[in-house]
Structure formats: structure tokens, C-alpha cells
Design an enzyme around this catalytic site. Structure first.
Site, PDB file in Angstrom:
ATOM      1  N   ASP A   1      -9.886  -4.521  -5.426  1.00  0.00           N
ATOM      2  CA  ASP A   1      -9.330  -3.454  -4.591  1.00  0.00           C
ATOM      3  C   ASP A   1      -9.790  -2.103  -5.127  1.00  0.00           C
ATOM      4  O   ASP A   1      -9.393  -1.688  -6.229  1.00  0.00           O
ATOM      5  CB  ASP A   1      -7.808  -3.537  -4.591  1.00  0.00           C
ATOM      6  CG  ASP A   1      -7.162  -2.608  -3.582  1.00  0.00           C
ATOM      7  OD1 ASP A   1      -7.860  -1.718  -3.065  1.00  0.00           O
ATOM      8  OD2 ASP A   1      -5.957  -2.780  -3.307  1.00  0.00           O
TER       9      ASP A   1
ATOM     10  N   HIS B   1      -7.829  -5.063  -0.822  1.00  0.00           N
ATOM     11  CA  HIS B   1      -6.572  -4.398  -0.473  1.00  0.00           C
ATOM     12  C   HIS B   1      -5.758  -5.174   0.572  1.00  0.00           C
ATOM     13  O   HIS B   1      -4.638  -5.622   0.295  1.00  0.00           O
ATOM     14  CB  HIS B   1      -6.883  -2.994   0.035  1.00  0.00           C
ATOM     15  CG  HIS B   1      -5.720  -2.056  -0.001  1.00  0.00           C
ATOM     16  ND1 HIS B   1      -5.181  -1.579  -1.184  1.00  0.00           N
ATOM     17  CD2 HIS B   1      -4.980  -1.505   0.992  1.00  0.00           C
ATOM     18  CE1 HIS B   1      -4.167  -0.771  -0.908  1.00  0.00           C
ATOM     19  NE2 HIS B   1      -4.027  -0.708   0.403  1.00  0.00           N
TER      20      HIS B   1
ATOM     21  N   SER C   1       0.826  -1.203   0.000  1.00  0.00           N
ATOM     22  CA  SER C   1       0.000   0.000   0.000  1.00  0.00           C
ATOM     23  C   SER C   1       0.869   1.266   0.000  1.00  0.00           C
ATOM     24  O   SER C   1       1.634   1.479  -0.925  1.00  0.00           O
ATOM     25  CB  SER C   1      -0.956  -0.030   1.201  1.00  0.00           C
ATOM     26  OG  SER C   1      -1.942   0.972   1.103  1.00  0.00           O
TER      27      SER C   1
END
Length: 476
Positions: A392, A418, A225
Site C-alpha cells: 500500500d 489499499h 482508509s
């Protein structure tokens, strides 16, 4: 909807949401202040009441074995990175990186396989293995990599078992990096940082420390991320880093998120990202999370987190087991600056991966005269592998690929969201094998016996027989 006269910047329903949100934040602040002074028995009472309330609406799961429940509880209550590694028989090292602007970053290392402590004289030195560096996401710390309920699903442990020297970084301000040579965490100056600072200092300084310590020429970088965004930025801004990073694996890559699933919040934050400063101040964001975690029954806390993630990002969390959520959500949050969150909303609003816009008050209205610098991500020469969930909401893979060099490889994981690429029940089948495959083809080969002894011989204080190494470079 009618416009409010004079003010006129927002619609009436947006002002209503703004006032409601502000009221909730004030209420939370009052509750937080009150709970700080409450004795432990009172907090336990709140905990017990939240448990009874939760059980009134949902029947507790009973099919989980007692052994599994004990492991989940052990992981959930572990207080630090070392304790989490110890559950599975690993012995990590702790290191401190001082950035050029004075932050003290706590980073962790797993240099040996399970049950191997390594020789005391070699701690903090080269072990002759290829080096892999992992970096966490927004509002996280290094614990998110090792709080899984099965070691075959924990990427750092799998890497260690496959002969890698594993390092895990931490951002300034989080649980392991809350110290500065000048500024105190209670000051606004301490929290005055954004993605720019991660790019300019934290990532390059951490990488250089790891290379200096291991005497490796290059390392492989694995980010999750925001940890990928920091690497995209750092590799784009610092050409020399491309010579020191032999592979960049981006898990759930973040660069230009489309926005939030909650329409009102998304519209408000994009319209004026600095509203975040109004809600949360200019220090750390969501610092009251630890308070809520201490007074809420763990399954209720999991339910609150799930509903919040569903509302904000439209994530269902169906690929992460309930036991994994109980274990991992306790380690999900760590401190981050409000400014770094504002930076993300600026990126969402502009639709570009820009450096922080210092003109936060919008004094310079015309972009004909002013435009924040864009991170030059197309200049990256390091091999890039993207692994993302096809569900996601934060990853727009087609837009992302347009901002990256042509040699980028992207692989989608069906039905994954995610956080699934970290804690999903099948990561050992659909994520980790892809990472190992990429490392096999790109990472630096282990140091040979001859070259390692030659390096060790250069140090008068270290004997060449302190480390025993096989011909393939692995430590005995």
C-alpha cells in the site's frame, strides 16, 4: 529547467501540466453540461459505442459462469444499501443522526443474521448484542462494505452471522448524508468542511447515537482508509470517546500518506494544495463521475478506474477479481468536499497529521508565529489494531507507529494494496479472521438476560417479553 520570469513559483513543465489539467477539466465540464440535456436513447448510443470500442481492444472474459455474471450485474445495478443487503438475504435498518452543527447523516444497521427480520416492536432498539460500528473512506459511502460478490468476504455480513449488532456510518455530504438543517447542497457553505468536522461532529455524534439506541456502554470501531483517520483524530481530540470505544480496528490506516505516485501531480499539490480549489471549485469534488459511469460500458469504466489508480497511487489491483471490480466500482464513488481533499494535500505537504490550515493563501509565512494544531493521536487509550497491505503506497507503517501509543498492534498483509483489504479475493482468509480475533478479545460482551430485562422494564411503553434473549445475550 528555466524559471518563468516574474511568476517564478513553478517550473515551465509544471505550468504546462497545470494548463493541460485545467483544459481537461473545462472540457469535462462542457461534456457534462451537454450530457445533462441528452435524452436516454442518445446516452444508450454512447454506451453501445464505448462497449464496441472496448471489445475491439480486449476480448471479453468468457470463463465466468452465467450465474456469477448475473450476481455481478445484480450487485452492480443495485441502487442503494438496502438493495445490496437484500441480495444476500439481510434486512437493514436506516437511521438519521443530526450532528450538533446541523448535518443529517444517514447511517445503516444490520442487527440480525441472514433471513431474520427481527420483531417489528424491537426495530431501532437494543437487541442485546455487542455493537460494531464501521466507517468508510474518502469519496465513499456505506455501500462499499456490502458490494462484494460473496457474502463470506463481506465483513458486515460475517459480523452479523457471528452475533454482532452491526452499524455503518456515512460522512456528511455523501449519498446518504446530503442534507442540512440550514444550508442547501447547492451552496458553498454546505461543502465547507474538512477532516476537522468529521472529527468534531460526525464521528462522536454517530457513536453517541448508536450507543443511545443500543443502550450499550461501549462499541467497537472498524474504519477503512479515511475512516481510520477520522477515528484517530476523534479519539485524540475527545478523551471521553476512549471510554466509549473498546477497540479500534484500522483497515488500510491513513494518517500521513507520503504522497502520490504521479510526480507532477504530487509536486503541484504539495507546493500549493489550494490549486485543488482552482481545478474543482469549493463544493463537491469529481461530481461528474456519475455522468461518466452512465455513458461508459462497465468493463471500460473499470479499465479507466484501474489506470487512474495505477497512475495516481501505483496500485495494480491484482488481488481483486475482474468480477468484483465490475460489481464494486459502481459503488466506489460518493460525494465529498473539495476542502477535505485540500486538507489531505496539506497533511502530505507538512508530513504531519495536522488540523486544517485556514491560512490557505499563505499570508502568515513564518511558522515561528503560526502552526496548525496537530491531532494528539499519541493520547489515544483505546486498543488499536492496524491491518494494512504491505504494498500500500499510502501507508508508511513505521512513521504511523511513531504517532500512535505503544499499545498499538500492527499486522501487514503480504502483496496487498489499499483497497484490497476491502475487496480482495482472500479477505475472508487474511483480513476478516484478524478482525474477529481482535473483537473476541476486546469488544463488550453481550448483555445478559437479566440486565437486558431490567433495562427494558425501565420503559413503561415496552414490555419485557417483546425481546426473547438466550442466556448468552443473543436474540432468539
Amino acid at each position: 529547467m528555466p524559471r518563468i520570469p516574474v511568476v517564478g513559483r513553478l517550473f515551465l513543465h509544471e505550468y504546462t501540466s497545470l494548463l493541460l489539467g485545467f483544459s481537461i477539466i473545462v472540457l469535462e465540464a462542457v461534456i457534462r453540461v451537454v450530457t445533462i440535456g441528452l435524452p436516454a436513447p442518445v446516452l444508450s448510443w454512447f454506451y453501445d459505442r464505448s462497449r464496441k470500442l472496448f471489445n475491439c481492444f480486449k476480448t471479453p472474459e468468457s470463463h465466468t459462469s452465467s450465474r456469477k455474471r448475473a450476481l455481478v450485474e445484480c450487485i452492480r445495478t443495485a441502487t442503494n444499501f438496502e438493495s445490496l443487503c437484500g441480495i444476500f438475504g439481510y434486512y437493514p435498518e436506516e437511521h438519521i443522526v443530526q450532528t450538533r452543527d446541523g448535518f443529517m447523516l444517514g447511517i445503516h444497521r444490520i442487527p440480525n443474521k441472514k433471513g431474520e427480520k427481527g420483531k417489528a416492536g424491537r426495530k431501532g432498539r437494543s437487541v442485546g448484542k455487542p455493537v460494531v460500528y464501521l466507517h468508510h473512506g474518502l469519496l465513499m459511502n456505506s455501500e462499499v462494505w456490502v458490494c462484494l460478490t460473496a457474502e463470506e468476504r463481506a465483513l458486515p455480513f460475517v459480523l452479523a452471522e457471528n452475533g454482532y449488532d452491526v452499524w455503518l456510518g456515512n460522512n456528511r455530504g455523501n449519498k446518504y448524508s446530503k442534507k442540512h438543517t440550514i444550508h442547501n447542497p447547492s451552496s458553498i457553505a454546505f461543502w465547507d468542511f474538512s477532516i476537522d468536522d468529521f472529527c468534531l461532529y460526525d464521528i462522536p455524534d454517530s457513536i453517541q447515537y448508536v450507543l443511545n439506541t443500543t443502550r450499550a456502554k461501549t462499541l467497537s470501531y472498524i474504519g477503512f482508509s479515511q475512516g481510520t483517520a477520522q477515528a484517530f483524530a476523534a479519539l485524540g481530540v475527545h478523551p471521553y470517546l476512549n471510554e466509549r470505544v473498546n477497540l479500534f480496528v484500522a483497515l488500510a490506516p491513513a494518517m500521513r500518506p507520503r504522497g502520490l505516485a504521479a510526480p507532477i501531480v504530487d509536486a503541484l499539490m504539495k507546493a500549493s494544495p489550494t490549486l485543488v480549489f482552482l481545478f474543482f471549485g469549493r463544493k463537491s469534488i469529481l461530481s461528474s463521475t456519475a455522468m461518466w459511469q452512465s455513458i461508459l460500458y462497465p468493463p471500460l469504466f473499470v479499465s479507466v478506474i484501474d489506470r487512474s489508480l495505477g497512475w495516481l497511487f501505483d496500485w495494480r489491483g491484482e488481488n481483486i477479481t475482474h468480477g468484483q471490480k465490475l460489481a464494486a466500482y459502481a459503488h466506489l464513488f460518493s460525494f465529498a468536499s473539495v476542502k477535505s481533499v485540500v486538507h489531505w494535500f496539506q497533511i502530505m505537504r507538512s508530513g504531519e497529521f495536522l488540523m486544517y490550515d485556514d491560512d490557505v493563501h499563505g499570508v502568515l509565512y513564518s511558522r515561528n508565529f503560526y502552526h496548525p494544531a496537530k491531532f494528539p493521536t499519541r493520547n489515544i487509550s483505546t486498543p488499536i489494531v492496524l491491518l494494512y497491505g504491505e504494498r500500500d503506497s499510502l501507508v508508511d507503517i513505521h512513521t504511523l507507529l511513531t504517532e500512535l501509543p505503544d499499545h498499538t498492534i500492527a499486522k501487514g498483509i503480504p502483496k496487498y494494496e489499499h483497497v484490497d483489504v476491502l475487496w480482495g479475493k482472500d479477505v475472508h482468509k487474511v483480513v476478516i479472521p484478524e478482525v474477529l480475533h481482535a473483537l473476541k478479545h476486546h469488544c463488550e460482551k453481550p448483555t445478559s438476560l437479566t440486565s437486558l430485562k431490567r433495562e427494558l422494564g425501565a420503559e413503561s411503553a415496552v414490555s419485557t417479553n417483546e425481546v426473547e434473549v438466550d442466556e448468552d445475550g443473543s436474540q432468539v
